[in-house]
Scaffold this motif. Structure first.
Motif, mmCIF file in Angstrom:
data_model
loop_
_atom_site.group_PDB
_atom_site.id
_atom_site.type_symbol
_atom_site.label_atom_id
_atom_site.label_comp_id
_atom_site.label_asym_id
_atom_site.label_seq_id
_atom_site.Cartn_x
_atom_site.Cartn_y
_atom_site.Cartn_z
ATOM 1 N N LYS A 296 1.058 -1.248 -0.056
ATOM 2 C CA LYS A 296 -0.063 -0.093 0.044
ATOM 3 C C LYS A 296 0.872 1.116 -0.057
ATOM 4 N N THR A 297 1.884 1.400 0.660
ATOM 5 C CA THR A 297 2.803 2.355 0.855
ATOM 6 C C THR A 297 3.761 2.608 -0.085
ATOM 7 N N LYS A 298 4.135 1.510 -0.608
ATOM 8 C CA LYS A 298 5.165 1.327 -1.873
ATOM 9 C C LYS A 298 6.619 2.248 -1.415
ATOM 10 N N PRO A 299 7.179 1.903 -0.220
ATOM 11 C CA PRO A 299 8.397 2.489 0.038
ATOM 12 C C PRO A 299 9.541 2.183 -1.121
ATOM 13 N N ASP A 300 10.363 3.108 -1.296
ATOM 14 C CA ASP A 300 11.549 2.642 -2.082
ATOM 15 C C ASP A 300 12.371 1.835 -1.729
ATOM 16 N N LEU A 301 12.723 1.782 -0.417
ATOM 17 C CA LEU A 301 13.592 0.693 0.329
ATOM 18 C C LEU A 301 12.859 0.277 1.637
ATOM 19 N N ALA B 4 4.769 -10.543 -5.689
ATOM 20 C CA ALA B 4 3.671 -11.132 -6.290
ATOM 21 C C ALA B 4 2.556 -10.167 -6.458
ATOM 22 N N ALA B 5 2.673 -9.187 -5.484
ATOM 23 C CA ALA B 5 1.184 -8.308 -5.541
ATOM 24 C C ALA B 5 1.914 -6.834 -6.277
ATOM 25 N N GLY B 6 3.137 -7.186 -6.840
ATOM 26 C CA GLY B 6 3.468 -6.020 -7.946
ATOM 27 C C GLY B 6 4.532 -4.933 -7.428
ATOM 28 N N TYR B 7 4.961 -5.380 -5.869
ATOM 29 C CA TYR B 7 5.758 -4.232 -5.308
ATOM 30 C C TYR B 7 7.269 -4.341 -6.101
ATOM 31 N N LYS B 8 7.631 -3.116 -6.541
ATOM 32 C CA LYS B 8 9.087 -3.200 -7.339
ATOM 33 C C LYS B 8 10.225 -2.357 -6.471
ATOM 34 N N GLY B 9 10.122 -2.241 -5.389
ATOM 35 C CA GLY B 9 11.205 -1.508 -4.368
ATOM 36 C C GLY B 9 12.387 -2.590 -4.156
#
Length: 427
Positions: free
Chosen positions: A241-246, A265-270
């Motif tokens: 939800k938050t999508k932090p870079d790191l 799997a949920a699409g996070y790319k950080g």
């Protein structure tokens, strides 16, 4: 029943005292008697039966806790380390060291740790291993009250302020600071989230990440997560939800694999950088392996199993046929300061708990046989904090699944930080 129990305890205490194992006054050799955990009789598996024996206890996560996959190799490596010491003549030509008689399982539970510690504390000179930050915190007051020098299997910054603890390598707080500074060079993140277990282990790293994020002008958030691969739902939701870079991750290996695999799997790319204990090579056989290769790096206080140093070679030679695991590497490296302190104690002539603690306070360097820089073993300077760590990447061609990306370094945050108390207390 009560009177029989008391009489039995008195008889046991008398027997142990007669054997030179149990002495409440810890007079040591200066008082003309053997100290607690020291006998003139040889060790049970002595190389030289003419030498006395120094008993060191071990309390580790040996069965059901979250770090058992690391703790069993840690413990076995230390047994091999001291067997090598004994074969080479022991301590000061007078004693051999036994780390096999008093081994206890803490299940990574502070209450269990305290219980099993009380079962062995009167039979040992010190602890060759006390695994875990919150678990060791449960006995630290007693360690100090009884001058029991202990080698921790943990890296909390609290140990910087405890004379009886002989830590090896940088603490979690420094490790996380260096991780954020490394990420600034490598990925230029704008936001950082620390996901961590409760207590000294997780909170210490989270506090270091916070300091480094603030110094670098990054947005910082953190959240606690419970131990257990099936308990990571909230952490996964917050990251996606938050999508932090790191994400600075401070959990057990199974927890880390679940978090990284399911957020990917949920699409996070950080990016994830996990503290040393988040990794286990068995994760390469898990469904999370592709996500780990793509998104994860490991921060570490020391070099991995297949590093080219005399200490690493000695370790590998002493452990033929084992499946490589950096639990072995850590366990072996953690033993060097205790050996240096025991050598100094015997050379100083006071073979006792007080004598061992006094010896620790004379150590300005330790010979780690190249596994760590000698200055990592400075216990004489109470303000000294070792601030170098490494970054590893996942590499399924290496012996333990990781190879070094950035060798020993100190980032600007850790370089300038003043340690005036444990980091976790400031989170």
């Amino acid at each position: 029943m009560k009177s029989r129990y008391v009489i039995g305890l008195i008889a046991i205490a008398a027997l142990l005292s007669a054997c030179g194992v149990f002495r409440g006054d810890d007079q040591g050799s200066e008082g003309g008697a053997q100290a607690q955990g020291v006998t003139s009789e040889p060790c049970p598996s002595a190389v030289d039966s003419n030498k006395g024996c120094i008993y060191l206890g071990t309390i580790s996560d040996l069965t059901s806790g979250p770090f058992a996959a690391l703790a069993v190799p840690i413990t076995n490596a230390q047994k091999a380390f001291w067997a090598r010491v004994n074969k080479a003549g022991g301590i000061g030509g007078k004693y051999e060291v036994d780390v096999t008689r008093y081994v206890k399982d803490n299940k990574y539970n502070p209450e269990v740790h305290r219980q099993v510690y009380n079962e062995i504390k009167d039979q040992v000179l010190g602890l060759a291993q006390t695994l875990g930050s919150p678990t060791t915190a449960a006995i630290i007051a007693d360690l100090k009250a009884n001058n029991i020098v202990s080698a921790p299997a943990s890296w909390t910054s609290a140990w910087e302020f405890e004379d009886v603890i002989i830590e090896t390598g940088s603490n979690y707080c420094v490790e996380a600071m260096n991780s954020v500074d490394y990420a600034m060079e490598a990925y230029k993140p704008k936001s950082v989230m620390a996901v961590h277990l409760a207590g000294d282990y997780g909170a210490d790293a989270a506090a270091g990440a916070k300091v480094a994020a603030e110094r670098n002008g990054l947005t910082f958030t953190h959240m606690e997560t419970p131990s257990g691969a099936t308990e990571q739902g909230r952490a996964i939701t917050e990251i996606t939800k938050t999508k932090p870079d790191l994400v600075i991750l401070t959990t057990g290996p199974a927890d880390a694999a679940t978090i990284i695999g399911q957020t990917a799997a949920a699409g996070y790319k950080g990016r994830f950088i996990g503290t040393g204990p988040t990794w286990n090579p068995a994760l390469l056989q898990s469904p999370a392996a592709p996500a780990l290769k793509a998104l994860y790096e490991q921060s570490a206080p020391g070099k991995p199993w297949d590093a080219d140093t005399p200490g690493h070679k000695a370790m590998r030679d002493a452990l033929p046929g084992v499946t490589p695991n950096d639990g072995y590497t850590s366990g072996w490296a953690w033993a060097y300061p205790m050996k240096a302190a025991l050598d100094a104690m015997v050379a100083g002539g006071d073979v006792s708990r007080k004598g061992l603690l006094a010896a620790v306070k004379t150590l300005k360097t330790v010979d780690y046989e190249g596994m760590l820089p000698p200055e990592a073993g400075n216990y004489a300077d109470t303000t000294a904090v070792f601030r170098q760590t490494l970054i590893n990447k996942v590499d399924d061609k290496s012996e333990t699944g990781v190879t070094i990306v950035k060798d020993f370094y100190t980032g600007p945050t850790a370089q300038s930080y003043t340690f005036d108390g444990p980091c976790f207390s400031k989170l």
